[in-house]
Design a protein around this motif. Structure first.
Motif, PDB file in Angstrom:
ATOM      1  N   ARG A 143      35.027  47.022  31.468  1.00 49.61           N
ATOM      2  CA  ARG A 143      34.822  45.586  31.311  1.00 49.61           C
ATOM      3  C   ARG A 143      34.397  44.990  32.651  1.00 49.61           C
ATOM      4  NH1 ARG A 143      40.348  43.821  28.167  1.00 49.61           N
ATOM      5  NH2 ARG A 143      39.479  41.747  28.597  1.00 49.61           N
ATOM      6  N   TYR A 145      33.832  41.232  34.440  1.00 49.04           N
ATOM      7  CA  TYR A 145      34.177  39.817  34.270  1.00 49.04           C
ATOM      8  C   TYR A 145      33.753  39.075  35.530  1.00 49.04           C
ATOM      9  CZ  TYR A 145      37.833  36.089  34.611  1.00 49.04           C
ATOM     10  OH  TYR A 145      38.548  34.923  34.791  1.00 49.04           O
ATOM     11  N   GLN A 167      32.509  31.307  32.883  1.00 45.49           N
ATOM     12  CA  GLN A 167      32.742  32.737  33.045  1.00 45.49           C
ATOM     13  C   GLN A 167      32.090  33.544  31.927  1.00 45.49           C
ATOM     14  OE1 GLN A 167      37.086  32.592  32.903  1.00 45.49           O
ATOM     15  NE2 GLN A 167      37.087  33.741  30.988  1.00 45.49           N
ATOM     16  N   GLU A 169      32.295  37.822  30.268  1.00 44.14           N
ATOM     17  CA  GLU A 169      32.835  39.171  30.326  1.00 44.14           C
ATOM     18  C   GLU A 169      32.147  40.033  29.272  1.00 44.14           C
ATOM     19  OE1 GLU A 169      37.119  41.483  30.660  1.00 44.14           O
ATOM     20  OE2 GLU A 169      37.047  39.559  29.599  1.00 44.14           O
TER      21      GLU A 169
END
Length: 232
Positions: A143, A145, A167, A169
């Motif tokens: 992942r 982010y 943001q 991700e």
């Protein structure tokens, strides 16, 4: 990455997913508490607790608990290792069906500033031990982010006041794709929020997350998220 460039890329990504066809649409609510506890100059303890609702906010169906121990390589770089419990309770034919997943994770986080704007990049590798309908198997995913906190009405040092958060991700399945029935890239989460920093230790934030899951029938999740972040 400058905040304006990051925001533009996020809007472009969001619009591409919104135009995709053949989708299911869900509405969810997430409550999220994130905490960091300083143990020494280098060591820290971290924990995340998250409760998620079912579609259309009918009931709470997901619990996530994620403790970890981190070590600061530099003032702006931290490595962390930890464990995640991820449990779901879905209602089927008026009965609750429970599934759980246990994870081990390792992550590397970089924090830096552009003037008063705070930017965080995080890379997290997860080893996933899943139990789906009695079938136990192993998978791994990566992942990435990135989040940007942009001050709005704050004091000069951004120790108190309102801010916006932008943001994104993305998720890459590195192992276990056949069992999961997924592709290499199968999920993206884009988020925009408005928050208030009470002091350097406490922040409260509310926002909207667009979660896109690529599957046999792609799913769009429209999520309202309320977050509390503490650090001592």
């Amino acid at each position: 990455m400058k905040p304006s460039i990051f925001l533009s890329l996020l809007i472009l990504l969001f619009s591409v997913f919104q135009r995709a066809s053949g989708q299911a649409v869900e509405k969810n609510g997430w409550l999220f508490w994130s905490h960091q506890q300083k143990l020494s100059e280098r060591w820290q303890f971290s924990s995340d607790v998250q409760v998620r609702s079912s579609d259309k906010l009918g009931y709470a169906n997901t619990l996530l608990i994620r403790p970890g121990v981190g070590y600061k390589l530099k003032a702006d770089q931290t490595i962390t290792a930890g464990y995640t419990y991820f449990g779901t309770w879905e209602r089927e034919n008026k009965q609750s069906v429970h599934e759980n997943e246990h994870r081990i994770f390792e992550q590397f986080q970089i924090e830096h500033k552009i003037q008063r704007t705070e930017i965080t990049n995080r890379f997290r590798l997860e080893q996933r031990f899943l139990n789906q309908e009695g079938d136990r198997f192993f998978a791994q995913r990566l992942r990435h982010y990135i989040t940007t906190q942009i001050p709005l009405f704050t004091d000069p040092l951004f120790e108190k006041g309102t801010f916006i958060t932008v943001q994104n991700e993305l998720f890459l399945n590195l192992e276990g794709q056949a069992k999961l029935g997924t592709k290499l890239f199968d999920q993206n989460r884009s988020y925009f929020g408005l928050g208030y920093r009470f002091n350097e230790k406490i922040e409260l934030e509310a926002g909207y997350m667009f979660r896109y899951i690529i599957d046999e029938v792609n799913t769009r999740n429209n999520i309202f998220q309320l977050s509390l972040r503490t650090s001592f």
